[in-house]
Each structure stands twice: as C-alpha cells, then as structure tokens.
Design a protein around this motif. Structure first.
Motif, mmCIF file in Angstrom:
data_model
loop_
_atom_site.group_PDB
_atom_site.id
_atom_site.type_symbol
_atom_site.label_atom_id
_atom_site.label_comp_id
_atom_site.label_asym_id
_atom_site.label_seq_id
_atom_site.Cartn_x
_atom_site.Cartn_y
_atom_site.Cartn_z
ATOM 1 N N LEU A 30 0.749 -0.701 0.107
ATOM 2 C CA LEU A 30 0.408 -0.335 -0.580
ATOM 3 C C LEU A 30 0.541 1.464 0.284
ATOM 4 C CD1 LEU A 30 -2.200 -1.756 3.094
ATOM 5 C CD2 LEU A 30 -3.478 -1.018 0.375
ATOM 6 N N PRO A 31 0.317 1.793 -0.559
ATOM 7 C CA PRO A 31 1.421 2.954 -0.504
ATOM 8 C C PRO A 31 1.173 4.282 0.880
ATOM 9 C CG PRO A 31 -1.040 4.314 -0.956
ATOM 10 C CD PRO A 31 -0.897 2.515 -0.725
ATOM 11 N N GLU A 32 1.927 4.627 1.060
ATOM 12 C CA GLU A 32 2.065 5.538 1.975
ATOM 13 C C GLU A 32 1.077 6.808 3.165
ATOM 14 O OE1 GLU A 32 5.798 6.640 3.508
ATOM 15 O OE2 GLU A 32 6.663 5.077 2.516
ATOM 16 N N VAL A 33 0.507 6.938 4.027
ATOM 17 C CA VAL A 33 -0.163 8.238 4.214
ATOM 18 C C VAL A 33 0.669 9.186 3.535
ATOM 19 C CG1 VAL A 33 -1.437 9.162 5.582
ATOM 20 C CG2 VAL A 33 -1.977 6.555 6.060
ATOM 21 N N GLY A 34 0.224 10.951 3.674
ATOM 22 C CA GLY A 34 0.562 11.826 2.362
ATOM 23 C C GLY A 34 1.124 11.113 1.307
ATOM 24 N N ARG A 35 1.129 10.430 0.789
ATOM 25 C CA ARG A 35 1.844 10.064 -0.177
ATOM 26 C C ARG A 35 0.919 11.330 -1.553
ATOM 27 N NH1 ARG A 35 3.084 5.280 -3.794
ATOM 28 N NH2 ARG A 35 3.821 6.098 -5.646
ATOM 29 N N GLU A 36 1.146 11.965 -1.997
ATOM 30 C CA GLU A 36 0.799 12.401 -3.426
ATOM 31 C C GLU A 36 0.636 11.961 -4.978
ATOM 32 O OE1 GLU A 36 -0.152 15.979 -3.771
ATOM 33 O OE2 GLU A 36 0.109 16.055 -1.111
ATOM 34 N N LEU A 37 0.141 11.344 -5.558
ATOM 35 C CA LEU A 37 -0.452 10.705 -6.471
ATOM 36 C C LEU A 37 -0.924 11.106 -7.407
ATOM 37 C CD1 LEU A 37 -2.753 7.641 -4.666
ATOM 38 C CD2 LEU A 37 0.075 7.458 -4.721
ATOM 39 N N THR A 38 -0.236 10.573 -8.683
ATOM 40 C CA THR A 38 -0.746 10.943 -10.099
ATOM 41 C C THR A 38 -1.901 10.267 -10.857
ATOM 42 O OG1 THR A 38 1.379 12.351 -9.686
ATOM 43 C CG2 THR A 38 0.363 12.449 -12.149
ATOM 44 N N GLU B 93 1.687 4.608 -10.701
ATOM 45 C CA GLU B 93 1.467 3.230 -10.021
ATOM 46 C C GLU B 93 1.461 3.956 -8.404
ATOM 47 O OE1 GLU B 93 4.643 0.362 -7.777
ATOM 48 O OE2 GLU B 93 4.204 0.447 -9.705
ATOM 49 N N ALA B 94 0.379 3.528 -7.902
ATOM 50 C CA ALA B 94 0.228 3.864 -6.657
ATOM 51 C C ALA B 94 0.008 2.824 -4.590
ATOM 52 C CB ALA B 94 -1.679 4.173 -6.063
ATOM 53 N N ALA B 95 0.078 1.226 -5.724
ATOM 54 C CA ALA B 95 -0.177 0.123 -5.172
ATOM 55 C C ALA B 95 0.652 -0.964 -5.738
ATOM 56 C CB ALA B 95 -1.463 0.478 -4.275
ATOM 57 N N VAL B 96 0.570 -2.026 -4.849
ATOM 58 C CA VAL B 96 0.974 -3.118 -5.160
ATOM 59 C C VAL B 96 0.513 -4.589 -5.035
ATOM 60 C CG1 VAL B 96 2.233 -5.071 -6.606
ATOM 61 C CG2 VAL B 96 3.040 -2.567 -6.398
ATOM 62 N N VAL B 97 -0.673 -5.361 -5.960
ATOM 63 C CA VAL B 97 -0.457 -6.368 -5.153
ATOM 64 C C VAL B 97 -0.135 -7.426 -5.750
ATOM 65 C CG1 VAL B 97 -3.107 -6.009 -7.698
ATOM 66 C CG2 VAL B 97 -3.020 -7.852 -5.662
ATOM 67 N N GLU B 98 0.087 -8.532 -5.784
ATOM 68 C CA GLU B 98 0.298 -10.097 -5.506
ATOM 69 C C GLU B 98 -0.356 -10.750 -5.779
ATOM 70 O OE1 GLU B 98 4.860 -10.440 -4.185
ATOM 71 O OE2 GLU B 98 5.231 -8.479 -4.555
ATOM 72 N N SER B 99 -0.520 -12.095 -6.435
ATOM 73 C CA SER B 99 -1.171 -13.053 -6.504
ATOM 74 C C SER B 99 -0.520 -14.255 -6.819
ATOM 75 C CB SER B 99 -2.056 -13.090 -7.532
ATOM 76 O OG SER B 99 -2.059 -13.431 -8.447
ATOM 77 N N VAL B 100 -1.161 -15.111 -6.347
ATOM 78 C CA VAL B 100 0.052 -16.582 -6.350
ATOM 79 C C VAL B 100 0.168 -16.947 -8.177
ATOM 80 C CG1 VAL B 100 -0.673 -18.340 -4.419
ATOM 81 C CG2 VAL B 100 -2.505 -18.260 -7.004
ATOM 82 N N LYS B 101 -0.290 -16.091 -8.706
ATOM 83 C CA LYS B 101 -0.276 -16.131 -9.833
ATOM 84 C C LYS B 101 0.597 -15.031 -10.836
ATOM 85 C CE LYS B 101 -4.359 -17.218 -12.166
ATOM 86 N NZ LYS B 101 -5.735 -17.306 -12.633
ATOM 87 N N ALA B 102 0.145 -13.844 -10.461
ATOM 88 C CA ALA B 102 1.311 -12.499 -10.794
ATOM 89 C C ALA B 102 1.294 -11.554 -9.335
ATOM 90 C CB ALA B 102 0.797 -12.339 -12.255
ATOM 91 N N PHE C 154 -2.914 1.574 -9.968
ATOM 92 C CA PHE C 154 -3.356 3.382 -10.832
ATOM 93 C C PHE C 154 -3.739 3.557 -9.635
ATOM 94 C CE2 PHE C 154 -1.315 0.274 -13.730
ATOM 95 C CZ PHE C 154 -0.106 0.386 -14.059
ATOM 96 N N ALA C 155 -3.022 5.030 -9.784
ATOM 97 C CA ALA C 155 -3.949 6.046 -9.427
ATOM 98 C C ALA C 155 -5.121 6.364 -10.181
ATOM 99 C CB ALA C 155 -3.117 6.852 -8.448
ATOM 100 N N PRO C 156 -6.447 5.991 -9.459
ATOM 101 C CA PRO C 156 -7.502 7.064 -10.728
ATOM 102 C C PRO C 156 -7.357 8.163 -10.941
ATOM 103 C CG PRO C 156 -8.596 5.743 -8.836
ATOM 104 C CD PRO C 156 -6.700 6.091 -8.686
ATOM 105 N N ALA C 157 -7.106 9.165 -10.080
ATOM 106 C CA ALA C 157 -7.356 10.370 -9.837
ATOM 107 C C ALA C 157 -5.596 10.847 -9.154
ATOM 108 C CB ALA C 157 -8.682 10.986 -9.045
#
Length: 124
Positions: free
Chosen positions: A39-47, A51-60, A65-68
C-alpha cells in the motif's frame, strides 16, 4: 456517493472530496488468490494513471494505478495481515486506500458501472 472504474480495473468510490480506491471484482478474479498487498504511505502525493500500490497473487504481481490525483489519507491496514480480503470483498472490505482528490474533474473520464461491465464483456 459515486463509483467509477478505470480501464486498468481499479474502482473509486467518491464521497465529497474523499475517494476510496481498490481493484474490481473482475481484477481479483483474474489474479487468483491474493497473497500480498503493498500500500502507499499516508501523505503520499499520487498522480492520476501512475502506480499507487502493488497486489501480488499466486499467479502474478500487478500494479494498482491511481484513478485520480490526490493525497493518500488512509490505507487499509487489514490487508497487510489478511490480503485475501481482496478476493472476498474486492469492492468492499478489500479496499486499498483513501485519498483527498486534488482535481475531482479527473474522474469525469472514468467509466460508470454499466460502461465498465460492457468493457469487461468486450475482453472475452
């Protein structure tokens, strides 16, 4: 309350100038069992679109991405210990982060639920 979707399968639920962001049920079903969420850090400015975060599964591993554009105000700490919440409640308890919107008009280009369903249907 408004819910919008991106072509990268993120959803954003807007209440005032606060947006809650996660991945769609379709995205979690494509990923399979989610094993880790960064997860992104609180206070982080997103564009928007970056990229805002990463999700990992058993596949990939997949970028979220930040929607706004805006500033992260809260993250869903429950996902650190229980990433499977993304699978069981992708558009509910499995949300990733909340942010204050810098420019709510950026959401105008996103899809509503009906348009997103049509988009997903077109992927098959």
């Amino acid at each position: 309350m408004t819910v919008k979707y991106t072509k990268d399968h993120e959803w954003v639920r807007v209440e005032g100038d606060v947006a809650t962001v996660g991945i769609s049920d379709y995205a979690q079903s494509q990923l399979g069992d989610v094993v880790f969420v960064e997860l992104p850090e609180v206070g982080r400015e997103l564009t928007q679109g970056k990229e805002a975060a990463v999700v990992e599964s058993v596949k990939a591993a997949s970028e979220v991405f930040a929607p706004a554009s805006g500033t992260v105000t809260e993250v869903n700490a429950d996902l650190e210990g229980e990433p499977a919440k993304v699978n069981t409640g992708a558009e509910g308890d499995g949300w990733f982060f909340r942010m204050t919107l810098a420019n709510p008009a950026e959401l105008d280009g996103l899809m509503d639920e009906a348009a997103y369903k049509d988009f997903v249907e077109g992927l098959h």
